[in-house]
Motif scaffolding. Structure first.
Motif, PDB file in Angstrom:
ATOM      1  N   GLU A 186     -64.733  20.921  65.268  1.00 52.26           N
ATOM      2  CA  GLU A 186     -63.669  20.554  64.327  1.00 52.26           C
ATOM      3  C   GLU A 186     -63.215  19.114  64.541  1.00 52.26           C
ATOM      4  OE1 GLU A 186     -60.570  23.371  64.856  1.00 52.26           O
ATOM      5  OE2 GLU A 186     -61.719  25.074  64.058  1.00 52.26           O
ATOM      6  N   THR A 187     -63.105  18.699  65.781  1.00 54.51           N
ATOM      7  CA  THR A 187     -62.639  17.335  66.058  1.00 54.51           C
ATOM      8  C   THR A 187     -63.664  16.296  65.621  1.00 54.51           C
ATOM      9  OG1 THR A 187     -61.384  18.152  67.960  1.00 54.51           O
ATOM     10  CG2 THR A 187     -61.821  15.774  67.857  1.00 54.51           C
ATOM     11  N   MET A 188     -64.945  16.546  65.930  1.00 54.77           N
ATOM     12  CA  MET A 188     -65.975  15.554  65.623  1.00 54.77           C
ATOM     13  C   MET A 188     -66.496  15.647  64.205  1.00 54.77           C
ATOM     14  SD  MET A 188     -68.172  15.147  69.124  1.00 54.77           S
ATOM     15  CE  MET A 188     -68.990  13.753  68.375  1.00 54.77           C
ATOM     16  N   SER A 189     -65.953  16.545  63.421  1.00 54.87           N
ATOM     17  CA  SER A 189     -66.277  16.555  61.987  1.00 54.87           C
ATOM     18  C   SER A 189     -65.632  15.370  61.282  1.00 54.87           C
ATOM     19  CB  SER A 189     -65.805  17.870  61.345  1.00 54.87           C
ATOM     20  OG  SER A 189     -66.533  18.957  61.865  1.00 54.87           O
ATOM     21  N   ASN A 190     -64.661  14.764  61.932  1.00 50.93           N
ATOM     22  CA  ASN A 190     -64.020  13.560  61.412  1.00 50.93           C
ATOM     23  C   ASN A 190     -64.600  12.338  62.115  1.00 50.93           C
ATOM     24  OD1 ASN A 190     -62.198  15.142  59.822  1.00 50.93           O
ATOM     25  ND2 ASN A 190     -61.014  15.546  61.694  1.00 50.93           N
ATOM     26  N   LYS A 191     -64.394  11.163  61.515  1.00 50.31           N
ATOM     27  CA  LYS A 191     -64.900   9.922  62.085  1.00 50.31           C
ATOM     28  C   LYS A 191     -64.057   9.523  63.293  1.00 50.31           C
ATOM     29  CE  LYS A 191     -66.673   8.167  57.686  1.00 50.31           C
ATOM     30  NZ  LYS A 191     -66.563   7.099  56.667  1.00 50.31           N
ATOM     31  N   ILE A 192     -64.745   9.177  64.391  1.00 52.39           N
ATOM     32  CA  ILE A 192     -64.056   8.806  65.628  1.00 52.39           C
ATOM     33  C   ILE A 192     -64.600   7.455  66.090  1.00 52.39           C
ATOM     34  CG2 ILE A 192     -63.534   9.460  68.004  1.00 52.39           C
ATOM     35  CD1 ILE A 192     -64.178  12.357  67.239  1.00 52.39           C
ATOM     36  N   LYS A 193     -63.733   6.460  66.168  1.00 52.44           N
ATOM     37  CA  LYS A 193     -64.095   5.159  66.709  1.00 52.44           C
ATOM     38  C   LYS A 193     -63.819   5.145  68.211  1.00 52.44           C
ATOM     39  CE  LYS A 193     -62.935   2.482  62.568  1.00 52.44           C
ATOM     40  NZ  LYS A 193     -62.110   1.350  62.057  1.00 52.44           N
ATOM     41  N   TRP A 194     -64.389   4.125  68.870  1.00 56.04           N
ATOM     42  CA  TRP A 194     -64.115   3.959  70.298  1.00 56.04           C
ATOM     43  C   TRP A 194     -62.625   3.719  70.539  1.00 56.04           C
ATOM     44  CZ3 TRP A 194     -66.803   5.147  74.410  1.00 56.04           C
ATOM     45  CH2 TRP A 194     -68.186   5.242  74.329  1.00 56.04           C
ATOM     46  N   SER A 195     -62.029   2.954  69.624  1.00 56.44           N
ATOM     47  CA  SER A 195     -60.613   2.625  69.805  1.00 56.44           C
ATOM     48  C   SER A 195     -59.717   3.849  69.627  1.00 56.44           C
ATOM     49  CB  SER A 195     -60.203   1.542  68.808  1.00 56.44           C
ATOM     50  OG  SER A 195     -60.467   1.965  67.476  1.00 56.44           O
ATOM     51  N   ASP A 196     -60.203   4.862  68.886  1.00 56.41           N
ATOM     52  CA  ASP A 196     -59.403   6.064  68.638  1.00 56.41           C
ATOM     53  C   ASP A 196     -59.782   7.228  69.543  1.00 56.41           C
ATOM     54  OD1 ASP A 196     -58.304   4.603  66.575  1.00 56.41           O
ATOM     55  OD2 ASP A 196     -59.738   5.353  65.106  1.00 56.41           O
ATOM     56  N   LEU A 197     -60.742   7.001  70.448  1.00 51.73           N
ATOM     57  CA  LEU A 197     -61.298   8.120  71.214  1.00 51.73           C
ATOM     58  C   LEU A 197     -60.229   8.815  72.065  1.00 51.73           C
ATOM     59  CD1 LEU A 197     -63.675   9.793  72.167  1.00 51.73           C
ATOM     60  CD2 LEU A 197     -64.148   8.030  73.891  1.00 51.73           C
ATOM     61  N   GLU A 198     -59.463   8.055  72.815  1.00 49.66           N
ATOM     62  CA  GLU A 198     -58.494   8.655  73.726  1.00 49.66           C
ATOM     63  C   GLU A 198     -57.446   9.462  72.969  1.00 49.66           C
ATOM     64  OE1 GLU A 198     -55.466   7.237  77.322  1.00 49.66           O
ATOM     65  OE2 GLU A 198     -56.950   5.843  76.472  1.00 49.66           O
ATOM     66  N   ALA A 199     -56.971   8.894  71.851  1.00 51.75           N
ATOM     67  CA  ALA A 199     -55.965   9.607  71.056  1.00 51.75           C
ATOM     68  C   ALA A 199     -56.557  10.867  70.432  1.00 51.75           C
ATOM     69  CB  ALA A 199     -55.421   8.688  69.974  1.00 51.75           C
TER      70      ALA A 199
END
Length: 730
Positions: A186-199
């Motif tokens: 569910e989480t990785m179905s959305n776009k994840i950048k390096w800058s947003d990874l921790e959040a």
């Protein structure tokens, strides 16, 4: 070795931007020396933050390089950054997490089995190893798990997490596994950048309800999710670089126009105004001699005109190799001819300037470079002639308009009339036209000057005009081989040399891919005749067709014309892999041709002979296997599309020959129908959008190819022996 190094240094020097600037400077110097000397005007007495006492205009047209550089840097800084989204990353990470739980589940089951077997020691023989079936301690289980996990993939989970998972009850273990898989997906179905990874990781951890899991499970899930939730929307360096290049290409040079008002009377002299005044040269020291200054502007303008034409050649990618050097040699030769006439005329041989073959310069420029720059050069030569030849000396700066118009008409006739394949008969025909234009110019100028016709003078000047046309033609024909040999220009002799069957690359095709060799010869026959019909270079098309499929020698058995044993390698591989092999052959061919230093024109045709066409067979085969998920763009050649008529004709001949050869029983009707369908398909697919092939020429090419194919695949009578053989076989 020294010669090789010198050649490399020379090639690098020619590619440097300063080299072209140096040639342009030399052209300006040649014009300057050929005409009267010039100097620049006085400097302006202007300082920063003063008020302008009068309007100040730019005396020249010049590119403001600093302003252009600033705009380009701004465009690069504002270019968008691109990212690539990996849709499969979620499933991949879920699978990796499952691998973790599978390894731990296996260890748990194995240890549980050993624990149960410990109760049945009475059935074990004395020879059994008592430690083999002994349950492992938790530390040993952790070591075993770390070893297996490190073998399968990189494992960065703390020992405490592995320990917890191994000690969980079956219910807690399964619950942890299910929550992990669902949360990652569910989480990785959305776009994840390096800058947003921790959040994003923290958000995923927070989404786990504390009422459903214990704190211990929650801590374990936190560590697992932090490792297996990774970025799937990553920086695309290649696309970002392309964006910056596109942004850079959209920036036009900042040009200060001649006559442009830099500052108006009463306005403040700002740093920007001062910069522009320096760019146009108004802040430099000059001699105060206005006539010389005016001629300096003229020389600069003519040089700038040449520079703009060369920039246009570069923009259209039609600039031949060594273009600046070729132009410099022709320009210098023409200026010497003009000055030579002036020297001879100074010995009181009146009107001897009419003999000079100035038209040879534009003729050579038309053949070796470009018709448009030849026309511009014709005007420049005319202006130079007018200043070089002296009039009656009634003014300090003289201009002989009569010789200037005569040179302009003669030179323009050569550059405008000459077209086609530039053969000797065509050059002789052009020379006759130049002669006719010279005669008419002489008559017209005589009538303008005198109002009457003096038969003696007319006969003399007409003879000069005829001799000028003859000399221009002879000089052009005589100098062409020199320029072709000196500057590596693709000549007829070079093409004939490359068409020799004993050439190492042609022998390579014949020996390694004989079917391709036969196909290339057939394509050459079709392409040469079709090009000759539309006035294109038939010999170039023939030779390029010989080499267009040289890339197939890298993997000859993957192409049907070289499969003689009935074994097709494509039957054992996927359509995607087949596509890569087939699509690679034009670009493999380019590498081979460049390695053997073949002319650029032949390399370009080899690269363009498939354009951006669709590999239909493997595309539809892939669709049968994978459905609509297959993109058509993935099965198209990368291009480029055909840029010349010769490339377009070779492309058509290549596809038509292959299609007709595969027909079981070709008839004239079948051949015509197939050729028309192929031509229409290429036309509708936009494969000729980037070349100057007209619809009329396309129709003529199609008609020529059909005629040639009908001659090749004609029906023949059956001889008696053949008839008897057929009857006996029944």
């Amino acid at each position: 070795m020294r010669l090789t190094n010198w050649s490399k240094y020379w090639d690098k020097l020619k590619q440097h931007s300063l080299f072209s600037s140096l040639i342009l400077v030399l052209l300006g110097v040649i014009m300057y020396v050929g005409m009267i000397r010039v100097v620049l005007p006085d400097t302006l007495d202007i300082k920063l933050h003063q008020i302008a006492k009068e309007d100040i205009q730019s005396p020249i047209e010049i590119v403001d390089r600093q302003a252009t550089k600033d705009l380009r840097e701004q465009a690069i800084a504002e270019a968008p950054t691109s990212y690539t989204y990996n849709k499969d990353a979620a499933l991949i990470q879920v699978e990796k997490a499952n691998d973790l739980f599978n390894v731990l589940q296996e260890i748990r089951k194995d240890n549980a089995a050993k624990s149960e077997g410990k109760e049945d020691d009475s059935n074990r023989s004395d020879t059994d190893d008592p430690d083999k079936n002994k349950p492992l301690s938790l530390d040993d289980q952790i070591k075993q798990a770390e070893k297996k996990l490190n073998e399968a993939s990189d494992n960065h989970l703390p020992k405490a997490v592995i320990s917890s998972l191994l000690s969980f009850s079956e219910q807690d273990f399964s619950r942890t596994r299910d929550i992990t898989s669902s949360t990652i997906y569910e989480t990785m179905s959305n776009k994840i950048k390096w800058s947003d990874l921790e959040a994003t990781q923290q958000k995923a951890i927070d989404s786990i309800p504390t009422t459903v899991v214990s704190q211990k499970i929650h801590d374990v899930l936190k560590e697992i999710l932090n490792q297996y939730i990774v970025p799937n929307y990553v920086f695309d360096a290649k696309t970002t670089k392309r964006n910056k290049e596109d942004a850079l290409n959209t920036v036009e040079p900042v040009v200060i126009r001649q006559g442009e008002v830099i500052v108006k009377k009463g306005d403040l002299i700002t740093s920007d105004v001062l910069h522009k005044l320096k760019v146009v040269g108004l802040m430099d020291n000059h001699f105060n001699v206005l006539p010389f200054f005016g001629l300096a502007i003229l020389v600069f303008f003519l040089t700038a005109l040449i520079a703009l034409e060369f920039n246009e050649l570069k923009r259209k990618a039609k600039s031949p190799p060594n273009a600046y050097l070729i132009y410099l040699c022709i320009f210098l030769m023409t200026m010497i001819i003009i000055n030579l006439g002036n020297v001879i005329q100074a010995t009181h041989l009146e009107n001897i300037g009419l003999v000079l073959p100035v038209a040879a310069g534009p003729l050579l420029i038309t053949i070796l470079m470009n018709k448009r720059i030849a026309m511009v050069s014709s005007i420049i030569f005319a202006i130079c002639s007018g200043f070089i030849y002296e009039t009656d000396g009634l003014s300090s700066v003289t201009f002989d308009y009569r010789i200037a118009l005569y040179v302009m008409f003669s030179a323009l006739a050569g550059s405008l009339v000459l077209r086609g394949n530039y053969s000797r008969p065509r050059l002789i025909q052009t020379g006759l036209i130049i002669t006719g234009v010279n005669i008419l110019s002489v008559i017209g100028l005589m009538l303008i000057k005198n109002g009457t016709i003096n038969l003696i003078n007319l006969g003399e000047e007409t003879g000069y005009a005829v001799l000028s046309g003859f000399l221009a033609t002879v000089l052009t024909i005589g100098l062409l081989p020199f320029f072709e040999a000196a500057f590596g220009i693709l000549s007829t002799m070079k093409l004939i040399e490359l068409s020799n069957p004993n050439h190492e690359l042609l022998r390579k095709i014949l020996l390694e891919a004989p079917g391709t060799y036969h196909h290339s010869v057939m394509v050459a026959n079709l392409a040469e005749r079709a090009c000759e019909v539309i006035g294109a270079n038939g010999l170039l098309a023939r030779v390029a067709a010989y080499y267009h499929d040289i890339g197939k020698t890298k993997r000859p058995r993957f192409f049907i014309e070289n499969q003689f044993n009935g074994v097709n390698p494509h039957d054992r591989i996927s359509p995607q892999l087949s596509k890569r092999v087939i699509i690679a052959h034009p670009y493999d061919g380019v590498e081979i041709l460049k390695e053997h230093k073949l002319p650029k024109e032949i390399i370009d045709i080899a690269e363009q002979h498939h354009g951006t066409t669709l590999l239909k067979y493997f595309y539809y085969k892939a669709r049968e296997d994978m459905g609509d998920a297959v993109l058509e763009s993935e099965f198209r050649y990368p291009g480029p599309k055909a840029q010349t008529k010769e490339a377009a004709v070779v492309e058509l001949a290549d596809s038509v020959e292959a299609a007709v050869r595969s027909m079981p029983k070709p008839t004239p009707e079948k051949i015509e129908e197939l050729v028309k369908s192929i031509f229409n398909d290429r036309l509708e697919d936009g494969q000729f959008d980037e070349c100057d092939l007209t619809m009329k020429e396309l129709h003529e090419v199609r008609h020529s190819i059909i005629e040639t194919l009908n001659g090749i695949f004609h029906s023949r009578i059956e001889y008696p022996d053949e008839v008897n053989d057929k009857k006996s076989s029944l």
